[in-house]
Write a protein that holds these residues in place. Structure first.
Motif, PDB file in Angstrom:
ATOM      1  N   SER A 109      49.821  24.780  49.061  1.00 49.37           N
ATOM      2  CA  SER A 109      49.970  23.422  48.521  1.00 49.37           C
ATOM      3  C   SER A 109      51.417  22.928  48.501  1.00 49.37           C
ATOM      4  O   SER A 109      51.660  21.744  48.321  1.00 49.37           O
ATOM      5  CB  SER A 109      49.378  23.355  47.108  1.00 49.37           C
ATOM      6  N   ASP A 110      52.397  23.813  48.685  1.00 53.82           N
ATOM      7  CA  ASP A 110      53.794  23.368  48.711  1.00 53.82           C
ATOM      8  C   ASP A 110      54.105  22.510  49.934  1.00 53.82           C
ATOM      9  O   ASP A 110      55.079  21.758  49.936  1.00 53.82           O
ATOM     10  CB  ASP A 110      54.764  24.562  48.691  1.00 53.82           C
ATOM     11  N   ILE A 111      53.308  22.685  50.967  1.00 49.33           N
ATOM     12  CA  ILE A 111      53.442  21.844  52.158  1.00 49.33           C
ATOM     13  C   ILE A 111      52.038  21.359  52.503  1.00 49.33           C
ATOM     14  O   ILE A 111      51.298  22.040  53.194  1.00 49.33           O
ATOM     15  CB  ILE A 111      54.052  22.628  53.342  1.00 49.33           C
ATOM     16  N   GLN A 167      48.440  17.136  55.354  1.00 50.26           N
ATOM     17  CA  GLN A 167      48.819  16.020  56.239  1.00 50.26           C
ATOM     18  C   GLN A 167      50.265  16.197  56.717  1.00 50.26           C
ATOM     19  O   GLN A 167      50.619  15.779  57.820  1.00 50.26           O
ATOM     20  CB  GLN A 167      48.611  14.664  55.541  1.00 50.26           C
ATOM     21  N   ALA A 168      51.088  16.860  55.886  1.00 48.54           N
ATOM     22  CA  ALA A 168      52.473  17.112  56.295  1.00 48.54           C
ATOM     23  C   ALA A 168      52.486  18.114  57.453  1.00 48.54           C
ATOM     24  O   ALA A 168      53.188  17.939  58.450  1.00 48.54           O
ATOM     25  CB  ALA A 168      53.291  17.630  55.109  1.00 48.54           C
ATOM     26  N   ARG A 169      51.647  19.145  57.350  1.00 45.15           N
ATOM     27  CA  ARG A 169      51.572  20.130  58.443  1.00 45.15           C
ATOM     28  C   ARG A 169      51.119  19.481  59.740  1.00 45.15           C
ATOM     29  O   ARG A 169      51.616  19.801  60.820  1.00 45.15           O
ATOM     30  CB  ARG A 169      50.566  21.227  58.102  1.00 45.15           C
ATOM     31  N   LEU A 219      51.449  16.360  60.591  1.00 45.74           N
ATOM     32  CA  LEU A 219      52.551  15.528  61.073  1.00 45.74           C
ATOM     33  C   LEU A 219      53.638  16.385  61.726  1.00 45.74           C
ATOM     34  O   LEU A 219      54.198  16.019  62.760  1.00 45.74           O
ATOM     35  CB  LEU A 219      53.123  14.722  59.899  1.00 45.74           C
ATOM     36  N   TYR A 220      53.909  17.533  61.149  1.00 46.80           N
ATOM     37  CA  TYR A 220      55.003  18.376  61.648  1.00 46.80           C
ATOM     38  C   TYR A 220      54.684  19.019  62.992  1.00 46.80           C
ATOM     39  O   TYR A 220      55.556  19.576  63.652  1.00 46.80           O
ATOM     40  CB  TYR A 220      55.358  19.458  60.613  1.00 46.80           C
ATOM     41  N   LYS A 221      53.389  18.952  63.384  1.00 47.45           N
ATOM     42  CA  LYS A 221      53.044  19.416  64.736  1.00 47.45           C
ATOM     43  C   LYS A 221      53.417  18.371  65.782  1.00 47.45           C
ATOM     44  O   LYS A 221      53.679  18.698  66.929  1.00 47.45           O
ATOM     45  CB  LYS A 221      51.534  19.711  64.829  1.00 47.45           C
ATOM     46  N   LEU A 243      66.543  20.048  55.654  1.00 47.56           N
ATOM     47  CA  LEU A 243      66.147  19.745  57.025  1.00 47.56           C
ATOM     48  C   LEU A 243      65.192  20.853  57.414  1.00 47.56           C
ATOM     49  O   LEU A 243      65.404  22.004  57.059  1.00 47.56           O
ATOM     50  CB  LEU A 243      67.379  19.740  57.937  1.00 47.56           C
ATOM     51  N   SER A 244      64.114  20.490  58.121  1.00 50.33           N
ATOM     52  CA  SER A 244      63.259  21.563  58.604  1.00 50.33           C
ATOM     53  C   SER A 244      62.789  21.268  60.013  1.00 50.33           C
ATOM     54  O   SER A 244      62.674  20.114  60.418  1.00 50.33           O
ATOM     55  CB  SER A 244      62.087  21.824  57.652  1.00 50.33           C
ATOM     56  N   ILE A 245      62.575  22.336  60.767  1.00 47.79           N
ATOM     57  CA  ILE A 245      62.170  22.220  62.165  1.00 47.79           C
ATOM     58  C   ILE A 245      60.931  23.072  62.365  1.00 47.79           C
ATOM     59  O   ILE A 245      60.902  24.253  61.995  1.00 47.79           O
ATOM     60  CB  ILE A 245      63.267  22.733  63.127  1.00 47.79           C
TER      61      ILE A 245
HETATM   62  C1  BLA Z   1      57.151  18.992  52.419  1.00 43.58           C
HETATM   63  N1  BLA Z   1      57.528  21.267  51.485  1.00 43.58           N
HETATM   64  C2  BLA Z   1      57.763  20.282  52.391  1.00 43.58           C
HETATM   65  C3  BLA Z   1      58.687  20.748  53.371  1.00 43.58           C
HETATM   66  C4  BLA Z   1      59.040  22.027  53.003  1.00 43.58           C
HETATM   67  C5  BLA Z   1      58.335  22.341  51.810  1.00 43.58           C
HETATM   68  C6  BLA Z   1      60.003  22.917  53.773  1.00 43.58           C
HETATM   69  C7  BLA Z   1      59.163  19.981  54.596  1.00 43.58           C
HETATM   70  C8  BLA Z   1      60.181  18.965  54.242  1.00 43.58           C
HETATM   71  C9  BLA Z   1      61.607  19.490  54.262  1.00 43.58           C
HETATM   72  O1  BLA Z   1      62.126  19.735  55.342  1.00 43.58           O
HETATM   73  O2  BLA Z   1      62.233  19.620  53.190  1.00 43.58           O
HETATM   74  C10 BLA Z   1      58.326  23.552  51.048  1.00 43.58           C
HETATM   75  N2  BLA Z   1      60.641  24.284  51.120  1.00 43.58           N
HETATM   76  C11 BLA Z   1      59.328  24.494  50.913  1.00 43.58           C
HETATM   77  C12 BLA Z   1      59.136  25.853  50.532  1.00 43.58           C
HETATM   78  C13 BLA Z   1      60.346  26.447  50.541  1.00 43.58           C
HETATM   79  C14 BLA Z   1      61.293  25.446  50.923  1.00 43.58           C
HETATM   80  C15 BLA Z   1      57.855  26.509  50.189  1.00 43.58           C
HETATM   81  O3  BLA Z   1      62.504  25.625  51.061  1.00 43.58           O
HETATM   82  C16 BLA Z   1      60.605  27.847  50.184  1.00 43.58           C
HETATM   83  C17 BLA Z   1      61.793  28.382  50.087  1.00 43.58           C
HETATM   84  N3  BLA Z   1      55.140  20.135  47.384  1.00 43.58           N
HETATM   85  C18 BLA Z   1      54.782  20.938  46.334  1.00 43.58           C
HETATM   86  C19 BLA Z   1      53.618  20.395  45.730  1.00 43.58           C
HETATM   87  C20 BLA Z   1      53.304  19.248  46.446  1.00 43.58           C
HETATM   88  C21 BLA Z   1      54.263  19.105  47.502  1.00 43.58           C
HETATM   89  C22 BLA Z   1      52.939  21.017  44.554  1.00 43.58           C
HETATM   90  O4  BLA Z   1      55.361  21.939  45.981  1.00 43.58           O
HETATM   91  C23 BLA Z   1      52.208  18.326  46.231  1.00 43.58           C
HETATM   92  C24 BLA Z   1      51.386  18.408  45.174  1.00 43.58           C
HETATM   93  C25 BLA Z   1      54.277  18.070  48.455  1.00 43.58           C
HETATM   94  N4  BLA Z   1      55.831  18.915  50.276  1.00 43.58           N
HETATM   95  C26 BLA Z   1      55.017  18.007  49.691  1.00 43.58           C
HETATM   96  C27 BLA Z   1      54.933  16.855  50.545  1.00 43.58           C
HETATM   97  C28 BLA Z   1      55.741  17.109  51.656  1.00 43.58           C
HETATM   98  C29 BLA Z   1      56.298  18.410  51.472  1.00 43.58           C
HETATM   99  C30 BLA Z   1      54.111  15.618  50.291  1.00 43.58           C
HETATM  100  C31 BLA Z   1      55.978  16.201  52.844  1.00 43.58           C
HETATM  101  C32 BLA Z   1      57.338  15.558  52.766  1.00 43.58           C
HETATM  102  C33 BLA Z   1      57.474  14.548  53.883  1.00 43.58           C
HETATM  103  O5  BLA Z   1      57.641  14.957  55.052  1.00 43.58           O
HETATM  104  O6  BLA Z   1      57.412  13.351  53.576  1.00 43.58           O
END
Ligand code: BLA
Length: 509
Positions: free
Chosen positions: A196-198, A201-203, A205-207, A262-264
């Protein structure tokens, strides 16, 4: 209607993160129709070029830029091959004698989206940079060193405080498997986070769009005008390079004490295998050209990873066949070995990692390492007898196979059973400990500063706690490759057992 849903922690996989209608104040955006009339513009364009944004709508783009620039832009658009291509133009002069800009161009529905951000004079030799990096990657013998080298090189290219290689498992949860960071900021290495941290729909999109930038979690997004077109639709920013990101995720980063990220994407066989995740503790935005070089590096990294993984699997399965031959040879000369669980355990767990081995032959139970008590083992065997006969069986949650006693819960969480006879049903069973017992908990990597409106859930520690809850009672799952190996070992063991039975019968006559 989609873009107006109220997003919170319970539904964030439904947040339309591509329709938020804003970009980050890193550059500006213009969307034009296919016949080059300005359809939309980000409200900060005045800052960069002095144009009044609202007044541009409906005018020709050529009213604002020199003919040479428009001509080049048309050429670039003509070059866009597939719908998901982002065409790039580094060090462009938008105006005579003006500063250089890095430009990204892509299609969004019927419109052409042009994004520009300050860049520098283009020096044109990105390929040699990437070539050098790839050579160093290739010199790393094992996968762990390969991941570490990848993290190091992304850090060398982009100069973030922390660069991680984050790998997804089959359920979408993930683990930091490699890291490169500046000294004194603690380590995230080995930490796990829930799917749930990512969100989903974000996954997805990231493809399609492989890189995303968050320059400063404290900056105010810049609106795109008009927010809705004549059909009431917002601009689809899926392929945008300046897209402003989900406020939920921004809160997560803030709680983590991170100011820029930033993420790739790392894609293997067309699936999101994981990503390079970069953190910085002050605002940061490498130029679009730098990001593009790094994206190219990540694509090369992914291809190398794909072939390394394939090779590693072939190598692993070859080694397993060797071990299976070895087993056959050893038992042929000393049949008592088959009743020696320590010996069997050593051999089997050298191919399929496990924490214990139980052998059930003719109603007798022998064990080594982490195994359940006899009563539980008996119930497991009974349950196994009800599964497909003669087939290898595996589960990462023994609790779904039998009701477990409390004692057992602490003993083993997963098993892989290899049937070694038809009747009576005899088994060799490998046991794995509960995953939460086997992960390294690196402590709270950074003390959260203060919580945002959604509370402590959006912090690494709470995330880790959530992950622990999800994996309660579960072991590390057995992989497809391990199941194939187990099948090979089953065939070998059956052969041995049948031969021993024949010999015993012959002796009796
Ligand atoms: C997106 N969550 C992301 C991204 C990462 C993470 C890498 C991609 C965006 C970015 O590059 O910053 C998660 N980042 C992590 C993790 C680590 C890290 C796990 O550094 C570990 C070290 N996030 C939550 C919860 C929700 C959530 C609970 O933790 C929703 C209920 C949402 N995360 C969320 C959303 C995005 C996201 C919506 C998309 C952001 C976007 O691209 O707009």
């Amino acid at each position: 209607p989609d873009s107006t849903i109220q997003v919170d922690l319970t539904n964030c996989d439904r947040e339309p993160i591509h329709l938020l209608g804003a970009i980050q104040p890193v550059g500006f955006l213009i969307a034009v129709s296919r016949d080059w009339f300005v359809a939309r513009v980000s409200l900060n364009i005045q800052q960069y070029l002095g144009f009044e944004p609202e007044s541009m709508i409906g005018n020709l783009l050529s009213d604002y830029f020199p003919a040479g620039m428009i001509h080049e832009l048309r050429n670039r658009v003509a070059r866009i091959g597939s719908p998901d291509t982002i065409e790039r133009w580094f060090g462009a002069r938008l105006r005579e004698g003006g500063r250089p800009f890095d430009i990204a161009v892509h299609f969004s529905g019927s419109q052409i989206v042009i994004e520009a951000e300050p860049g520098h004079e283009h020096n044109g030799d990105a390929t040699s940079t990437v070539r050098g990096l790839i050579a160093r990657l290739d010199s790393r013998a094992d996968l762990a060193a390969f991941y570490r080298e990848g993290a190091r090189q992304v850090r060398a290219l982009l100069e973030y405080d922390r660069v991680m290689v984050y790998k997804f498992d089959a359920d979408g949860a993930g683990e930091v498997i490699a890291e490169s960071c500046k000294p004194g900021i603690g380590s995230f290495l080995g930490l796990h986070y829930p799917a749930s941290d990512i969100p989903k729909q974000a996954r997805e999109l990231y493809k399609r769009n492989l890189i995303r930038l968050i320059r400063d979690v404290n900056s105010t997004p810049v609106e795109i005008f008009p927010s809705l077109d004549a059909h009431g639709r917002p601009l689809d920013l899926s392929l945008s390079v300046l897209r402003s990101v989900s406020p939920i995720h921004v809160e997560y980063l803030k709680n983590m004490g991170v100011q820029a990220s930033l993420s790739i994407s790392i894609l293997v066989d067309g699936e999101l295998w994981g990503m390079f995740a970069c953190h910085h503790y002050t605002p940061r935005a490498p130029t679009f050209e730098r990001r593009s070089i790094c994206e190219l590096f990540a694509q090369m990294f992914s291809m190398r990873l794909e072939s390394r993984e394939r090779r590693a699997m072939v190598e692993y399965e070859r080694r397993a066949r060797d071990i299976s031959d070895q087993l056959l040879g050893a038992v042929a000369s000393d049949e008592t070995l088959l009743n020696d669980p320590d010996w069997l355990g050593d051999i089997l767990t050298s191919t399929i990692p496990a924490d214990g081995v139980g052998v059930w032959i003719n109603g007798n139970y022998a064990f080594s390492g982490l195994t359940p008590p006899t009563d539980d083992f008996r119930r497991i065997v009974r349950a196994l007898n009800g599964t497909a006969a003669g087939k290898v069986f595996a589960t990462d949650r023994i609790g779904s196979l039998i009701d477990r006693s409390d004692h057992f819960a602490k003993e083993a969480a997963g098993l892989l059973a290899i049937p070694i006879s038809r009747s009576p049903r005899d088994y060799v069973v490998l046991f794995r400990s509960e995953m939460r017992e086997s992960v390294r908990w690196a402590g709270d990597p950074r003390k959260p500063v203060e919580y945002g409106p959604n509370g402590p859930r959006l912090t690494p520690r709470e995330s880790f706690a959530e992950w622990l809850e999800l994996v309660e009672g579960r072991s590390k799952p057995f992989t497809q490759s391990e199941l194939r190996i187990a099948e090979t070992l089953r065939a070998t063991l059956i052969e041995v057992v049948l031969r021993l039975a024949d010999e015993a019968a012959a002796q009796r006559h």
